[in-house]
Design an enzyme around this catalytic site. Sequence first.
Site, mmCIF file in Angstrom:
data_model
loop_
_atom_site.group_PDB
_atom_site.id
_atom_site.type_symbol
_atom_site.label_atom_id
_atom_site.label_comp_id
_atom_site.label_asym_id
_atom_site.label_seq_id
_atom_site.Cartn_x
_atom_site.Cartn_y
_atom_site.Cartn_z
ATOM 1 N N CYS A 1 0.118 3.865 2.673
ATOM 2 C CA CYS A 1 0.564 3.399 3.994
ATOM 3 C C CYS A 1 2.014 3.817 4.235
ATOM 4 O O CYS A 1 2.353 4.319 5.307
ATOM 5 C CB CYS A 1 0.457 1.881 4.083
ATOM 6 S SG CYS A 1 -1.218 1.228 3.933
ATOM 7 N N CYS B 1 0.829 -1.214 0.000
ATOM 8 C CA CYS B 1 0.000 0.000 0.000
ATOM 9 C C CYS B 1 0.864 1.266 0.000
ATOM 10 O O CYS B 1 1.501 1.577 1.015
ATOM 11 C CB CYS B 1 -0.904 -0.062 1.231
ATOM 12 S SG CYS B 1 -1.714 1.465 1.674
#
Length: 120
Positions: A44, A41
């Site tokens: 993230c 991600c």
Amino acid sequence: MSSSAPPHPHIFDVHYEDFQTQVIAASSEQPILVDFWADWCGPCHALTPHLKRVVEEHEGRLQLAKVEVDEGENMRLAGHYRVRGFPTVILFRHGEEHGRFSGARSRIQINHWLREHLPE
């Protein structure tokens, strides 16, 4: 945080098996932010340095628990807390959720959000 990073006194990895003690029970002593993230991600990884700085600025008044959702049984935690996208950050105090946000945010945005959710 990668395993090659030096340990941080207020940031730790947590897993399904120890979430109850390391987050829920421990949040009675001190507020704990839980970062639900995944290695694949991008947002993230963008959020991580901002969260780290915020925790450092709080000088021990706040802990950060990192849950890598693709490790072991951790996706069960994400399901239990109805996490729909990554990253999602949830603030726990006294064993209960006190707020959450999803997506990457700046250090300033995170601090503003914390002021709304953490009484001094």
